[in-house]
Design a protein around this motif. Structure first.
Motif, PDB file in Angstrom:
ATOM      1  N   GLU A   6       0.826  -1.200   0.000  1.00 53.01           N
ATOM      2  CA  GLU A   6       0.000   0.000   0.000  1.00 53.01           C
ATOM      3  C   GLU A   6       0.867   1.261   0.000  1.00 53.01           C
ATOM      4  O   GLU A   6       0.399   2.342  -0.336  1.00 53.01           O
ATOM      5  N   TYR A   7       2.121   1.117   0.428  1.00 45.91           N
ATOM      6  CA  TYR A   7       3.048   2.247   0.484  1.00 45.91           C
ATOM      7  C   TYR A   7       4.418   1.787  -0.014  1.00 45.91           C
ATOM      8  O   TYR A   7       4.784   0.615   0.112  1.00 45.91           O
ATOM      9  N   GLU A   8       5.184   2.745  -0.573  1.00 48.14           N
ATOM     10  CA  GLU A   8       6.567   2.487  -0.966  1.00 48.14           C
ATOM     11  C   GLU A   8       7.461   3.560  -0.346  1.00 48.14           C
ATOM     12  O   GLU A   8       7.093   4.735  -0.297  1.00 48.14           O
ATOM     13  N   VAL A   9       8.639   3.141   0.091  1.00 48.81           N
ATOM     14  CA  VAL A   9       9.535   4.014   0.849  1.00 48.81           C
ATOM     15  C   VAL A   9      10.901   4.064   0.166  1.00 48.81           C
ATOM     16  O   VAL A   9      11.363   3.066  -0.406  1.00 48.81           O
ATOM     17  N   TYR A  10      11.545   5.230   0.244  1.00 48.52           N
ATOM     18  CA  TYR A  10      12.923   5.424  -0.231  1.00 48.52           C
ATOM     19  C   TYR A  10      13.810   5.663   0.986  1.00 48.52           C
ATOM     20  O   TYR A  10      13.457   6.436   1.886  1.00 48.52           O
TER      21      TYR A  10
ATOM     22  N   THR B 246      18.591   9.845   4.003  1.00 51.81           N
ATOM     23  CA  THR B 246      17.483  10.474   3.283  1.00 51.81           C
ATOM     24  C   THR B 246      16.314   9.503   3.297  1.00 51.81           C
ATOM     25  O   THR B 246      16.481   8.317   2.984  1.00 51.81           O
ATOM     26  N   LEU B 247      15.153   9.999   3.660  1.00 52.15           N
ATOM     27  CA  LEU B 247      13.964   9.150   3.808  1.00 52.15           C
ATOM     28  C   LEU B 247      12.781   9.827   3.129  1.00 52.15           C
ATOM     29  O   LEU B 247      12.574  11.035   3.269  1.00 52.15           O
ATOM     30  N   SER B 248      12.011   9.044   2.386  1.00 50.61           N
ATOM     31  CA  SER B 248      10.767   9.523   1.799  1.00 50.61           C
ATOM     32  C   SER B 248       9.759   8.384   1.815  1.00 50.61           C
ATOM     33  O   SER B 248      10.127   7.214   1.640  1.00 50.61           O
ATOM     34  N   ILE B 249       8.496   8.722   2.037  1.00 50.70           N
ATOM     35  CA  ILE B 249       7.434   7.706   1.975  1.00 50.70           C
ATOM     36  C   ILE B 249       6.773   7.700   0.606  1.00 50.70           C
ATOM     37  O   ILE B 249       5.709   7.117   0.420  1.00 50.70           O
ATOM     38  N   ASP B 250       7.440   8.348  -0.368  1.00 50.07           N
ATOM     39  CA  ASP B 250       6.988   8.338  -1.760  1.00 50.07           C
ATOM     40  C   ASP B 250       8.040   7.633  -2.607  1.00 50.07           C
ATOM     41  O   ASP B 250       8.553   8.194  -3.582  1.00 50.07           O
ATOM     42  N   GLY B 251       8.389   6.407  -2.233  1.00 48.43           N
ATOM     43  CA  GLY B 251       9.428   5.666  -2.936  1.00 48.43           C
ATOM     44  C   GLY B 251       8.935   5.100  -4.257  1.00 48.43           C
ATOM     45  O   GLY B 251       7.794   5.311  -4.677  1.00 48.43           O
TER      46      GLY B 251
END
Length: 411
Positions: free
Chosen positions: A104-108, A123-128
């Motif tokens: 349901e979600y992808e992470v970078y 570096t972190l994003s929840i829009d991977g």
């Protein structure tokens, strides 16, 4: 050395206990592929490229299939797939069959060491699942931590709070992301990137699964030997320039180079993994080479490296860039003396050309190094600009891009 994909990425992540999909290699049997397909009803097929080749998804080289026949057809098409990356044409050498992870979600997530602060950046994003540079700044959080303390749960919790991440994501990411620091620190990595980490629902909870891997190894670090990677992934089609520089490899000082664009107009001496990552990414196909000459190289080695670099690339370059953070052990005066002695000797044998020199550096004997470089450049009537260690490395590199664009526009 760069590693991409799950052919070796899966086994590397397992060393840290980070969840990964099941991965089969090119030699998998029909029955093995069928069994893996039965787990999820889908498979992901990816080509294998050695040497850290990226952008496969954008190039249409990642296939999701629903049957064994489709899987075998994708294998046939991708096994020797051709791909252009950083202006270099590369050919695949096999495929992986990877378990499809619904999410349901992808992470970078990315780890690398800052050569300015000597702290570790993350570096972190929840829009991977996309190129991180395509995301707006408010969808990305960057942080840092000291190597002595490591990546802690609260670093991840704070970063996720800034992103307003769904609460159900937090537990799995807090549990697993700190494991990547252990992997980074214990096995000689200079960069680790997972994109995407897919958030799989298991019952009522989410689990973080690393579905693609990118890493940079310092192959001169004995810790890297613990990975027991096969020799085949070190095999690449090296240019004459890369072969000539590699012959200078010694225990003291790195001499890692890769040709990025034979038609580039910026030639860079990069010192440290952070500088290498930042400069290679920002300069893109403007740079002739990607390099890492850190590790306190002695004068003779650095002089010979510079001599080779100038012989191959200076004639076509608008800008010569020397970039690195604040070194702990590298003697800046020694490295600058070597590089600028080689530059003086180069122009003693070749006709003068228009070139602009930019240096951004920090560390022991910096002022002496800058003074020596200034005297050489002014005697050669070459324009220059120097930046100290307190300058933003990103802004220095962007300044170089702007100078190069101006020189191209005013030719």
């Amino acid at each position: 050395m760069r590693i991409t994909g799950m052919r070796y990425g899966a086994s590397i992540l397992k060393l840290a206990g980070f969840p990964v999909p099941e991965v089969l290699n090119s030699g998998a049997t029909f029955e093995e592929i069928e069994k893996l397909l039965e787990k999820r009803g889908k498979l992901v097929i990816k080509p294998i490229f050695y040497g850290g080749v990226g952008k496969k998804g954008k190039a249409g080289l990642v296939k999701i299939v629903n049957s064994v026949n489709e899987a075998m057809e994708a294998k046939r098409k991708l096994y020797f797939a051709e791909h252009t990356f950083h202006n270099e044409n590369v050919v695949a050498n096999g495929v992986t069959f990877e378990e499809f992870i619904p999410s349901e979600y992808e992470v970078y997530f990315n780890l690398n060491v800052s050569t300015i602060t000597r702290r570790v950046n993350f570096t972190l994003s929840i829009d991977g699942g996309v190129d991180i540079e395509d995301l707006p700044p408010d969808r990305i959080v960057q942080g840092s931590f000291d190597v002595l303390t490591g990546l802690k749960n609260y670093h991840i919790i704070d970063a996720l709070a800034k992103l307003n991440a769904p609460q159900e994501m937090v537990s799995a990411l807090v549990r697993h992301l700190p494991k990547l620091w252990e992997l980074y620190n214990d096995y000689g990595f200079t960069m680790i990137e997972l994109n995407p980490i897919r958030m799989e629902r298991v019952g009522k909870r989410l689990n973080a699964v690393g579905c693609d891997f990118k890493g940079m190894l310092d192959i001169d670090n004995p810790l890297a030997d613990r990975l027991n990677l096969p020799a085949e992934i070190f095999e690449t089609n090296l240019s004459e320039f890369e072969i000539e520089v590699n012959q200078l490899r010694t225990y003291q000082g790195q001499s890692d180079v890769a040709v990025i664009n034979p038609e580039g107009t910026i030639t860079s001496f990069m010192f440290g993994g952070g500088a290498n990552s930042a400069a290679t990414e920002i300069l893109s196909d403007k740079t002739t080479i990607s390099s890492d000459f850190g590790g306190n190289p002695p004068y003779e080695k650095m002089y010979n490296i510079a001599r080779i670099v100038y012989d191959y690339w200076l004639e076509q370059s608008n800008v010569l860039l020397i970039i690195g953070g604040k070194a702990n052990n590298t003697d800046i005066f020694v490295t600058f003396k070597a590089m600028f002695d080689a530059l003086r000797d180069y122009f003693g044998k070749h006709s003068k050309k228009e070139i602009y020199v930019v240096a951004g550096r920090g560390g022991p004997n910096l002022i002496q190094g800058f003074a020596y470089a200034r005297d050489i450049l002014e005697s050669l009537e070459i324009p220059y600009k120097f930046f100290g260690y307190d300058s933003s490395m990103i802004e220095v590199i962007q300044y170089v891009v702007d100078i190069d664009n101006w020189m191209i526009d005013n030719e």
